[in-house]
Design a protein around this motif. Structure first.
Motif, PDB file in Angstrom:
ATOM      1  N   PRO A 315      30.351  17.209  25.577  1.00 17.21           N
ATOM      2  CA  PRO A 315      30.240  17.944  26.917  1.00 17.21           C
ATOM      3  C   PRO A 315      31.388  19.126  26.493  1.00 17.21           C
ATOM      4  CG  PRO A 315      30.216  15.640  27.287  1.00 17.21           C
ATOM      5  CD  PRO A 315      30.265  15.829  25.832  1.00 17.21           C
ATOM      6  N   GLY A 316      32.287  18.947  25.955  1.00 13.96           N
ATOM      7  CA  GLY A 316      33.650  19.862  25.655  1.00 13.96           C
ATOM      8  C   GLY A 316      33.289  20.558  24.644  1.00 13.96           C
ATOM      9  N   ALA A 317      32.521  20.405  23.402  1.00 14.42           N
ATOM     10  CA  ALA A 317      32.679  21.960  23.213  1.00 14.42           C
ATOM     11  C   ALA A 317      31.655  22.944  24.099  1.00 14.42           C
ATOM     12  CB  ALA A 317      31.036  21.031  22.145  1.00 14.42           C
ATOM     13  N   ARG A 318      30.629  22.409  25.208  1.00 15.44           N
ATOM     14  CA  ARG A 318      29.616  22.985  25.935  1.00 15.44           C
ATOM     15  C   ARG A 318      31.044  24.086  26.921  1.00 15.44           C
ATOM     16  NH1 ARG A 318      26.333  18.087  25.565  1.00 15.44           N
ATOM     17  NH2 ARG A 318      26.467  17.743  27.872  1.00 15.44           N
ATOM     18  N   GLN A 319      32.015  22.940  27.263  1.00 15.43           N
ATOM     19  CA  GLN A 319      32.477  23.424  28.212  1.00 15.43           C
ATOM     20  C   GLN A 319      33.527  25.069  27.123  1.00 15.43           C
ATOM     21  OE1 GLN A 319      36.425  22.377  29.984  1.00 15.43           O
ATOM     22  NE2 GLN A 319      34.948  20.715  30.531  1.00 15.43           N
ATOM     23  N   ALA A 320      33.958  24.222  25.818  1.00 16.62           N
ATOM     24  CA  ALA A 320      34.587  25.499  24.993  1.00 16.62           C
ATOM     25  C   ALA A 320      33.513  26.981  24.845  1.00 16.62           C
ATOM     26  CB  ALA A 320      34.875  24.634  23.495  1.00 16.62           C
ATOM     27  N   GLN A 321      32.366  26.835  24.579  1.00 15.86           N
ATOM     28  CA  GLN A 321      31.383  27.750  24.434  1.00 15.86           C
ATOM     29  C   GLN A 321      31.494  28.557  25.955  1.00 15.86           C
ATOM     30  OE1 GLN A 321      30.002  29.056  21.687  1.00 15.86           O
ATOM     31  NE2 GLN A 321      29.598  30.302  22.827  1.00 15.86           N
ATOM     32  N   LEU A 322      31.375  27.851  26.994  1.00 17.02           N
ATOM     33  CA  LEU A 322      31.853  28.599  28.414  1.00 17.02           C
ATOM     34  C   LEU A 322      32.386  29.067  28.748  1.00 17.02           C
ATOM     35  CD1 LEU A 322      30.238  29.174  30.911  1.00 17.02           C
ATOM     36  CD2 LEU A 322      31.768  27.151  31.684  1.00 17.02           C
ATOM     37  N   ALA A 323      33.959  29.142  28.536  1.00 18.73           N
ATOM     38  CA  ALA A 323      35.047  29.641  28.456  1.00 18.73           C
ATOM     39  C   ALA A 323      34.943  30.457  27.115  1.00 18.73           C
ATOM     40  CB  ALA A 323      36.593  28.799  27.764  1.00 18.73           C
ATOM     41  N   VAL A 324      34.572  30.735  26.157  1.00 20.65           N
ATOM     42  CA  VAL A 324      34.571  31.742  25.487  1.00 20.65           C
ATOM     43  C   VAL A 324      33.773  32.892  25.467  1.00 20.65           C
ATOM     44  CG1 VAL A 324      33.426  32.012  23.277  1.00 20.65           C
ATOM     45  CG2 VAL A 324      34.951  30.220  22.841  1.00 20.65           C
ATOM     46  N   ASP A 325      32.118  32.586  26.238  1.00 22.63           N
ATOM     47  CA  ASP A 325      31.568  33.345  27.056  1.00 22.63           C
ATOM     48  C   ASP A 325      32.159  34.251  27.743  1.00 22.63           C
ATOM     49  OD1 ASP A 325      29.351  32.459  25.126  1.00 22.63           O
ATOM     50  OD2 ASP A 325      28.779  31.075  27.108  1.00 22.63           O
TER      51      ASP A 325
END
Length: 352
Positions: A315-325
């Motif tokens: 979940p943290g990795a997905r959240q990080a990618q969302l922030a990058v986007d």
């Protein structure tokens, strides 16, 4: 140079940020990482792979050397008459085991009684002091994307990386899976926390770490929403300035995570922990936050590195990618290049 013995070890983790440790058997008093001794005819890499297969039932590629360690001639852990540099240890990167690989582990019961994945703060308690120092240096070299750690008697002989300098650990969250809700926070849920992925112009993010007696745990900038804060965004601006001396702009809500108990807030019950992204426009000199006794460590990491250090798992990795986007779409920021984790200088830094 007199010839000593060579010992190969590997550093294994699970996705949530824990490290491997085999508890002691009847023949030992301390646990260890997977390891093997070899004769001069065998390359350390070959020996380590063979022993992992024999002792764990796994076939791992071990793509990199994380640490190399040797003893000085008078170290108390050396056997009498061991030639200097005595035992030389190579610690290889064993990677992150998948759930299927964990299920496939088979131990030789005559040598190993059990295994466990432990938070690094707990693992060091089960190891000899020097073994704990080696394990931490290797683990942090992997997380921090630094060069191979060169150690003597458990201490770095070259520059000390930021994660080691501040004794940074990862909080282990077994099977942690708190989904990020993208919609508005329901009116029935109070917002107790506001944390943000704070981006500098090159696409990296800022982490803060508060040193404690058991090491420093990384956090995103932000904190608890106080009654005096007009909005959670106001909380973010205040906390980022107090703890990390950051000036932020354009905070964007990514979503919220449900905290079902509010235990850390005195048992307030169900509440929302808000997650945001924001631009860093200035980084000032380090200062002591109002509720702290010393300045927080301020680290620059790629979003993927930050997610690993937070210990939030997939979940943290997905959240990080969302922030990058969001950072790319809103502010035109680039994807951060792979780099070693760095500490923000005490005097602050100028952003270009």
């Amino acid at each position: 140079m007199p010839r000593g013995s060579a010992l190969r070890r590997s550093s294994l983790t699970r996705s949530a940020g824990s490290c491997w440790c085999t508890p002691p058997t009847a023949r030992t008093t301390r646990g260890c990482c997977p390891e093997a001794s070899s004769n001069p005819a065998k390359h350390p890499h070959i020996t380590c792979r063979r022993e992992i297969t024999e002792e764990l039932g796994l076939d791992l590629p071990l793509p990199a050397v994380l640490a190399v360690h040797s003893f000085s001639h008078d170290h108390p852990d050396l056997q009498p008459a061991t030639p200097c540099p005595g035992e030389v240890r190579f610690v290889f990167n064993g990677g992150t085991l998948t759930p299927d690989q964990v299920q496939a582990i088979r131990l030789p019961h005559e040598e190993l009684s059990e295994y466990a994945f432990l938070e690094t703060r707990d693992a060091v308690q089960r190891l000899r002091p020097v073994d704990g120092q080696i394990m931490l240096a290797a683990y942090r070299a992997r997380l921090g994307n630094t060069a191979t750690a060169h150690l003597v008697d458990g201490r770095h002989i070259l520059g000390v990386p930021a994660l080691d300098r501040h004794d940074v650990h990862v909080r282990y969250r077994p099977l942690w899976d708190s989904p990020l809700h993208r919609g508005p926070v329901p009116d029935r849920l109070p917002v107790q926390q506001a944390w943000a992925w704070c981006f500098v112009p090159d696409g990296r993010v800022v982490l803060v770490a508060d040193p404690g007696p058991r090491g420093a745990l990384p956090m995103l900038p932000g904190g608890t929403v106080e009654e005096t804060d007009a909005t959670p965004e106001g909380t973010l601006h205040r906390e980022a300035a107090e703890e990390a001396q950051l000036t932020l702009a354009d905070p964007v809500r990514l979503g919220w995570v449900l905290d079902e108990t509010g235990k850390v807030y005195g048992g307030v019950g169900p509440n929302a922990r808000l997650r945001l992204a924001a631009r860093v426009t200035a980084v000032g000199p380090a200062a002591v936050a109002p509720a702290a006794s010393r300045p927080f460590a301020r680290l620059l990491a790629t979003p993927a590195q930050a997610a690993a250090l937070l210990g939030w798992g997939p979940p943290g990795a997905r959240q990080a990618q969302l922030a990058v986007d969001i950072a790319r779409e809103r502010w035109g920021l680039p994807a951060a290049r792979a780099a070693a984790i760095e500490e923000i200088p005490a005097e602050g830094m100028r952003l270009s």
